[in-house]
Design a protein around this motif. Structure first.
Motif, PDB file in Angstrom:
ATOM      1  N   HIS A  22       0.894  -0.960   0.070  1.00 51.80           N
ATOM      2  CA  HIS A  22      -0.247   0.186  -0.387  1.00 51.80           C
ATOM      3  C   HIS A  22       0.712   1.193   0.026  1.00 51.80           C
ATOM      4  N   THR A  23       2.039   0.964   0.392  1.00 52.70           N
ATOM      5  CA  THR A  23       2.947   2.275   0.234  1.00 52.70           C
ATOM      6  C   THR A  23       4.595   1.671  -0.926  1.00 52.70           C
ATOM      7  N   LYS A  24       4.839   2.614  -1.038  1.00 45.99           N
ATOM      8  CA  LYS A  24       6.000   2.282  -2.089  1.00 45.99           C
ATOM      9  C   LYS A  24       7.302   3.419  -1.848  1.00 45.99           C
ATOM     10  N   GLY A  25       8.217   2.911  -2.790  1.00 47.87           N
ATOM     11  CA  GLY A  25       9.170   3.814  -2.469  1.00 47.87           C
ATOM     12  C   GLY A  25      10.073   2.745  -0.643  1.00 47.87           C
ATOM     13  N   LEU A  26       9.492   1.643   0.218  1.00 52.35           N
ATOM     14  CA  LEU A  26       9.479   1.466   1.226  1.00 52.35           C
ATOM     15  C   LEU A  26      11.272   0.972   0.993  1.00 52.35           C
ATOM     16  N   LYS A  27      12.299   1.414   2.459  1.00 56.71           N
ATOM     17  CA  LYS A  27      13.227   0.653   2.794  1.00 56.71           C
ATOM     18  C   LYS A  27      12.792  -1.185   2.399  1.00 56.71           C
ATOM     19  N   PRO A  28      13.733  -1.803   2.105  1.00 58.18           N
ATOM     20  CA  PRO A  28      13.547  -2.607   1.857  1.00 58.18           C
ATOM     21  C   PRO A  28      13.710  -4.116   3.820  1.00 58.18           C
ATOM     22  N   VAL A  32       1.244  -4.184   8.456  1.00 56.64           N
ATOM     23  CA  VAL A  32       2.130  -3.734   9.580  1.00 56.64           C
ATOM     24  C   VAL A  32       1.747  -2.733  10.426  1.00 56.64           C
ATOM     25  N   SER A  33       0.427  -2.159  10.072  1.00 54.84           N
ATOM     26  CA  SER A  33      -0.010  -1.220  10.877  1.00 54.84           C
ATOM     27  C   SER A  33      -1.035  -1.383  11.948  1.00 54.84           C
ATOM     28  N   SER A  34      -1.178  -3.086  11.153  1.00 55.83           N
ATOM     29  CA  SER A  34      -2.027  -3.769  12.609  1.00 55.83           C
ATOM     30  C   SER A  34      -1.350  -3.861  14.578  1.00 55.83           C
ATOM     31  N   SER A  68      -1.218  -5.502  16.509  1.00 54.58           N
ATOM     32  CA  SER A  68      -0.698  -7.501  17.049  1.00 54.58           C
ATOM     33  C   SER A  68       0.769  -6.983  16.248  1.00 54.58           C
ATOM     34  N   ILE A  69       0.835  -6.686  15.354  1.00 51.68           N
ATOM     35  CA  ILE A  69       2.189  -6.418  15.425  1.00 51.68           C
ATOM     36  C   ILE A  69       2.912  -6.295  15.474  1.00 51.68           C
ATOM     37  N   THR A  70       4.198  -6.773  15.699  1.00 50.08           N
ATOM     38  CA  THR A  70       5.837  -6.825  16.150  1.00 50.08           C
ATOM     39  C   THR A  70       6.263  -6.334  15.579  1.00 50.08           C
ATOM     40  N   ASP A  71       7.061  -4.789  14.719  1.00 52.29           N
ATOM     41  CA  ASP A  71       7.624  -5.178  13.569  1.00 52.29           C
ATOM     42  C   ASP A  71       9.682  -5.488  13.946  1.00 52.29           C
ATOM     43  N   SER A  72       8.952  -6.380  14.305  1.00 52.01           N
ATOM     44  CA  SER A  72      11.018  -6.829  13.988  1.00 52.01           C
ATOM     45  C   SER A  72      11.255  -8.106  13.954  1.00 52.01           C
ATOM     46  N   ARG A  73      12.469  -8.043  13.219  1.00 51.58           N
ATOM     47  CA  ARG A  73      12.739  -9.061  12.195  1.00 51.58           C
ATOM     48  C   ARG A  73      12.123 -10.496  12.671  1.00 51.58           C
ATOM     49  N   GLU A  74      12.701 -11.150  13.500  1.00 52.90           N
ATOM     50  CA  GLU A  74      11.992 -12.115  14.326  1.00 52.90           C
ATOM     51  C   GLU A  74      11.011 -11.663  15.530  1.00 52.90           C
ATOM     52  N   THR A 109       3.393 -12.243  11.020  1.00 51.96           N
ATOM     53  CA  THR A 109       4.072 -11.660  10.094  1.00 51.96           C
ATOM     54  C   THR A 109       4.537 -10.142   9.681  1.00 51.96           C
ATOM     55  N   PRO A 110       5.043  -9.155  10.185  1.00 50.99           N
ATOM     56  CA  PRO A 110       4.603  -7.925   9.385  1.00 50.99           C
ATOM     57  C   PRO A 110       4.290  -7.985   7.403  1.00 50.99           C
ATOM     58  N   VAL A 111       3.248  -7.434   6.669  1.00 53.25           N
ATOM     59  CA  VAL A 111       3.715  -7.136   5.788  1.00 53.25           C
ATOM     60  C   VAL A 111       2.720  -5.561   5.167  1.00 53.25           C
ATOM     61  N   HIS A 112       3.128  -5.062   4.335  1.00 53.06           N
ATOM     62  CA  HIS A 112       3.498  -3.001   3.664  1.00 53.06           C
ATOM     63  C   HIS A 112       2.040  -3.386   2.996  1.00 53.06           C
ATOM     64  N   SER A 113       0.877  -4.207   2.962  1.00 53.39           N
ATOM     65  CA  SER A 113      -0.312  -4.875   2.402  1.00 53.39           C
ATOM     66  C   SER A 113      -1.571  -4.736   2.682  1.00 53.39           C
ATOM     67  N   HIS A 114      -2.543  -3.989   2.291  1.00 55.62           N
ATOM     68  CA  HIS A 114      -3.672  -4.281   3.227  1.00 55.62           C
ATOM     69  C   HIS A 114      -4.257  -5.158   3.354  1.00 55.62           C
ATOM     70  N   LEU A 115      -3.706  -6.738   4.346  1.00 55.22           N
ATOM     71  CA  LEU A 115      -4.660  -7.847   4.072  1.00 55.22           C
ATOM     72  C   LEU A 115      -4.068  -8.539   4.950  1.00 55.22           C
ATOM     73  N   THR A 116      -5.086 -10.059   5.589  1.00 55.91           N
ATOM     74  CA  THR A 116      -4.397 -10.268   7.242  1.00 55.91           C
ATOM     75  C   THR A 116      -4.512 -12.245   6.410  1.00 55.91           C
ATOM     76  N   MET A 117      -3.386 -13.067   6.425  1.00 57.73           N
ATOM     77  CA  MET A 117      -3.690 -13.906   5.840  1.00 57.73           C
ATOM     78  C   MET A 117      -3.772 -15.150   7.581  1.00 57.73           C
TER      79      MET A 117
END
Length: 273
Positions: free
Chosen positions: A128-134, A157-159, A161-167, A172-180
């Motif tokens: 949902h956001t372009k130009g992000l740092k990988p 990633v905006s949820s 419940s998300i912990t925005d860390s590698r482990e 798992t965080p994603v920058h997209s409007h979805l939940t799996m």
């Protein structure tokens, strides 16, 4: 307005057999192309490839940008390497996610024991956001955590419940409007999900030994694995099948195992894109 359910039979998926790689494509990918709009993408969901990779083989390093790419490991072990200096092996229950952003290179291969195939779902979604740092994330969810319940395993990633860390813990965080969400359903068991967004997609993982060709059914032997989606206007899916769900925001949909063996499924809650 009642939800719309559309069956996506496994036998109608795209199929590629490269010897070392046997892959089934829910959406347009590589040489597979469908003019049906929902088979080009469904909301932000652009790829669900169900892949089996032979021992010692894999995808060499290749570039990506502006996609969220994540893998759900069904059996075996995946070996991930990327241009961000990550190198690790992840086995059943693991999820590894790469936010390609402005550009990365990565490769995946079968990192398992001799004679052991790698079976995984490779999933791509538009950010949902372009130009992000990988960035890169990993999570693990055990079979017991998913048993007869729906567990969020990937989320925006905006949820909260998300912990925005590698482990970290949680999805798992994603920058997209979805939940799996993922579940392993015992026969006769039911789980339900109330959708937060307008679209959904269910995929029933193909666990039998053997592979489908584009025009024939799976020839593997074993008990039937099947899931009924919905109640009044129900759809029954078997291994490798999917269901597109539309007009589901605020609706609660049930999923019941109606086969003779456990059914492993993933469910997506999706924006319109």
């Amino acid at each position: 307005m009642a939800p719309t359910l559309i069956h996506r039979p496994s036998a109608s998926r795209g199929h590629a057999n490269h010897g070392w790689l046997k892959s089934f494509h829910t959406f347009n990918f590589a040489d597979y192309y469908s003019e049906v709009p929902r088979e080009q993408h469904w909301g932000p969901l652009y790829v669900i490839n169900e892949d089996r990779v032979s021992p010692g083989r894999g995808f060499p390093p290749h570039p990506h940008r502006e996609f969220e790419i994540f893998s759900y490991i069904v059996d075996g072990t995946i070996h991930h390497q990327d241009s961000m200096s990550h190198s690790e092996k992840i086995s059943r229950g693991g999820i590894q996610s790469t936010s390609a952003g402005t550009g990365i290179r990565h490769g995946e291969g079968n990192g398992g024991k001799p004679g052991e195939d790698l079976h995984f779902l490779q999933i791509w979604a538009k950010p949902h956001t372009k130009g992000l740092k990988p960035s890169y994330y990993t999570r693990t969810f055990t079979d017991s955590e998913k048993h007869n319940t729906l567990v969020p395993v990937v989320s925006d990633v905006s949820s909260p419940s998300i912990t925005d860390s590698r482990e970290g813990s949680g999805p798992t965080p994603v920058h997209s409007h979805l939940t799996m969400l993922a579940s392993i359903l015992s026969p006769s068991s039911t789980v339900s999900h109330t959708f937060e967004q307008p679209k959904g997609y269910l995929h029933l993982i193909m666990r039998k030994t053997g592979y489908r060709s584009p025009s024939s059914e799976l020839q593997g032997k074993g008990p039937r694995v099947a899931v009924k989606v919905g109640e009044q206007k129900e759809v029954v899916v078997e291994e490798g099948d999917g269901v597109y769900l539309d007009k589901v925001e605020g609706e609660t949909v049930s999923f019941t195992s109606v086969g003779d063996a456990e059914a492993e499924l993933v469910l997506f809650d999706l924006a319109e894109q």
